[in-house]
Design a protein around this motif. Structure first.
Motif, PDB file in Angstrom:
ATOM      1  N   VAL A 180       0.843  -1.201   0.000  1.00  0.00           N
ATOM      2  CA  VAL A 180       0.000   0.000   0.000  1.00  0.00           C
ATOM      3  C   VAL A 180       0.874   1.244   0.000  1.00  0.00           C
ATOM      4  O   VAL A 180       1.816   1.356   0.802  1.00  0.00           O
ATOM      5  N   VAL A 181       0.560   2.181  -0.887  1.00  0.00           N
ATOM      6  CA  VAL A 181       1.224   3.482  -0.903  1.00  0.00           C
ATOM      7  C   VAL A 181       0.177   4.556  -0.648  1.00  0.00           C
ATOM      8  O   VAL A 181      -0.934   4.491  -1.178  1.00  0.00           O
ATOM      9  N   MET A 182       0.526   5.532   0.176  1.00  0.00           N
ATOM     10  CA  MET A 182      -0.381   6.628   0.506  1.00  0.00           C
ATOM     11  C   MET A 182       0.247   7.971   0.158  1.00  0.00           C
ATOM     12  O   MET A 182       1.461   8.151   0.272  1.00  0.00           O
ATOM     13  N   GLY A 183      -0.605   8.896  -0.239  1.00  0.00           N
ATOM     14  CA  GLY A 183      -0.208  10.278  -0.463  1.00  0.00           C
ATOM     15  C   GLY A 183      -1.387  11.165  -0.146  1.00  0.00           C
ATOM     16  O   GLY A 183      -2.368  10.725   0.448  1.00  0.00           O
ATOM     17  N   TYR A 230       4.573   2.563   1.803  1.00  0.00           N
ATOM     18  CA  TYR A 230       5.284   3.675   1.177  1.00  0.00           C
ATOM     19  C   TYR A 230       4.427   4.936   1.299  1.00  0.00           C
ATOM     20  O   TYR A 230       3.199   4.876   1.356  1.00  0.00           O
ATOM     21  N   ILE A 231       5.082   6.089   1.339  1.00  0.00           N
ATOM     22  CA  ILE A 231       4.353   7.359   1.310  1.00  0.00           C
ATOM     23  C   ILE A 231       4.964   8.291   0.264  1.00  0.00           C
ATOM     24  O   ILE A 231       6.161   8.222  -0.023  1.00  0.00           O
ATOM     25  N   ILE A 232       4.100   9.136  -0.277  1.00  0.00           N
ATOM     26  CA  ILE A 232       4.524  10.183  -1.209  1.00  0.00           C
ATOM     27  C   ILE A 232       4.108  11.510  -0.600  1.00  0.00           C
ATOM     28  O   ILE A 232       2.917  11.774  -0.406  1.00  0.00           O
ATOM     29  N   VAL A 233       5.079  12.324  -0.250  1.00  0.00           N
ATOM     30  CA  VAL A 233       4.854  13.564   0.498  1.00  0.00           C
ATOM     31  C   VAL A 233       4.895  14.751  -0.450  1.00  0.00           C
ATOM     32  O   VAL A 233       5.855  14.931  -1.207  1.00  0.00           O
ATOM     33  N   GLY A 234       3.841  15.571  -0.410  1.00  0.00           N
ATOM     34  CA  GLY A 234       3.802  16.778  -1.227  1.00  0.00           C
ATOM     35  C   GLY A 234       3.289  16.514  -2.627  1.00  0.00           C
ATOM     36  O   GLY A 234       2.660  15.486  -2.912  1.00  0.00           O
TER      37      GLY A 234
END
Length: 432
Positions: free
Chosen positions: A90-93, A110-114
């Motif tokens: 799972v990836v979150m943003g 995983y994360i995507i910031v901005g």
């Protein structure tokens, strides 16, 4: 071999019950937009919008993508947990992940910031090649030139409300309850006009909305864009600031290009209240003349109203209703003041010990009160807010406001009726 990717626009049941019967709920553009970056030789794409779809947890996915806003955060974490229990990555943003990355990373892989124009394609490539990092952070403001057209073809249903597009990003103002400055790189950017026009041409419906935070952030750009837009013969709406609507040339160009209504953040009819949240760009004494100018030019106003400012007393609800009726405000999107994380007002209320709960479900501005008001109880704020919504969308108020406005009457009646039906349904439930 292609991998299966599921992209989710989440909406918890509490908010969905609140919004479901409103007629002007356009899609959230994030997931269709991000889907346009995906190489389909590498990924099979499925989009799910919980506004009108259910998530199928039994389907086989290699990757689940979730965009997270604050009121949906707990709901998103629960979705993530269900997939991770099946060994799905799972990836979150999204806004909440950008605001609180250390919290979000505990609930996903995983994360995507901005902003994601550069980091999202990089992540997709890394994930496909089994070398993805835990987090991807936007370092510099991405250009809006050459970005892809959203994959609206992947949106199920919602023919009349899938036409969302954006032409600019950011806002030049710094209201203390708003988290745009914390979410986006601090610069106002525009998208090439020819690319915006091509995007709009791809929308099959006659109707669409600009999803910009401030469509009039650059007036000269807006005029040039609307001049080109007039050739398409479509109908549209956008969010703007009231003080920019004093420019009658701007309004005439907007109307000629197909504008039906503007969403305008009036927020309050109290000048002291506006000052308390750094919204001094609004001048209450000019509300009447500017709204009259909008109506004169055939443009309706959907006003943003916030209750719960520190200057608000228990008579604020009736005073606001009377003012809206007198001015012929065509519609309102009314909210309870919400101290979103990392905003100045959140830090203020936290330091004053006024936050009621640290559960993000309380921070939706619609069905919960997240803080202790100064001049009434939290219950009185909620009850007053609900009373205002019911009275504003009463048949008596609808016809009184329409008789003053005399603008886009059929459209206004349909939208007002949708809000009235939604309120009747919401009143069956208690969220306090």
């Amino acid at each position: 071999m292609r991998k299966n990717i599921l992209m989710i626009t989440p909406e918890n049941k509490e908010i969905n019950n609140f919004r479901k019967k409103q007629y002007n709920n356009f899609i959230q553009i994030t997931m269709p937009y991000l889907a346009a970056f995906i190489d389909e030789s590498k990924y099979n794409i499925t989009l799910v919008d919980e506004y009108n779809q259910d998530i199928e947890y039994d389907s086989k996915y290699d990757l689940v993508v979730i965009t997270v806003n604050t009121p949906n955060a707990i709901h998103c974490y629960n979705i993530s947990q269900k997939f991770r229990e099946q060994n799905v990555k799972v990836v979150m943003g999204g806004p909440h992940v950008t605001l609180l990355p250390n919290e979000a990373i505990e609930h996903c892989d995983y994360i995507i910031v901005g902003e994601a124009e550069e980091t999202w394609p990089q992540f997709l490539n890394d994930f496909y090649n089994n070398c993805a990092k835990k987090q991807y952070i936007c370092e510099d403001a991405p250009s809006l030139k050459g970005i892809p057209i959203p994959r609206r073809d992947l949106v199920k249903g919602r023919y009349f409300t899938k036409g969302a597009v954006f032409a600019t990003r950011g806002c030049p103002y710094k209201c203390s309850y708003c988290n745009l400055k914390q979410i986006y790189c601090d610069s106002f950017r525009t998208r090439p006009i020819n690319e915006v026009i091509e995007d709009i041409k791809s929308i099959k419906s006659k109707y669409f909305v600009f999803w910009d935070d401030n469509f009039f952030g650059d007036i000269e750009y807006a005029k040039k864009l609307m001049t080109e837009l007039a050739k398409l013969k479509k109908k549209w709406a956008a969010q703007v600031t009231l003080e920019r609507c004093q420019d009658e040339e701007l309004l005439k160009i907007a109307k000629k290009s197909g504008c039906i209504y503007f969403f305008v953040g009036l927020e309050s009819f109290s000048q002291d209240g506006l000052a308390s949240v750094n919204k001094g760009i609004n001048n209450v004494s000019k509300y009447k003349s500017i709204i009259n100018l909008l109506h004169k030019n055939g443009i309706s106003i959907q006003a943003g109203i916030i209750f719960g400012l520190d200057t608000d007393k228990k008579d604020i609800f009736e005073k606001t209703l009377n003012a809206c009726n007198e001015l012929g405000v065509d519609g309102v999107t009314v909210s309870i003041l919400t101290p979103l994380p990392r905003t100045p007002i959140y830090e203020q209320m936290k330091s004053e010990g006024r936050l009621i709960s640290n559960k993000w479900t309380y921070y939706n501005g619609k069905t919960r009160v997240a803080f202790k008001p100064k001049n009434m109880t939290a219950g009185e704020l909620y009850d007053g807010y609900m009373w205002f919504r019911k009275e504003f969308y009463s048949i008596k108020s609808i016809f009184r406001r329409m008789s003053v406005s005399k603008t886009n009457l059929l459209y206004n009646f349909v939208v007002n009726l949708g809000y009235k039906m939604s309120i009747l349904d919401t009143n069956k439930k208690c969220y306090k």
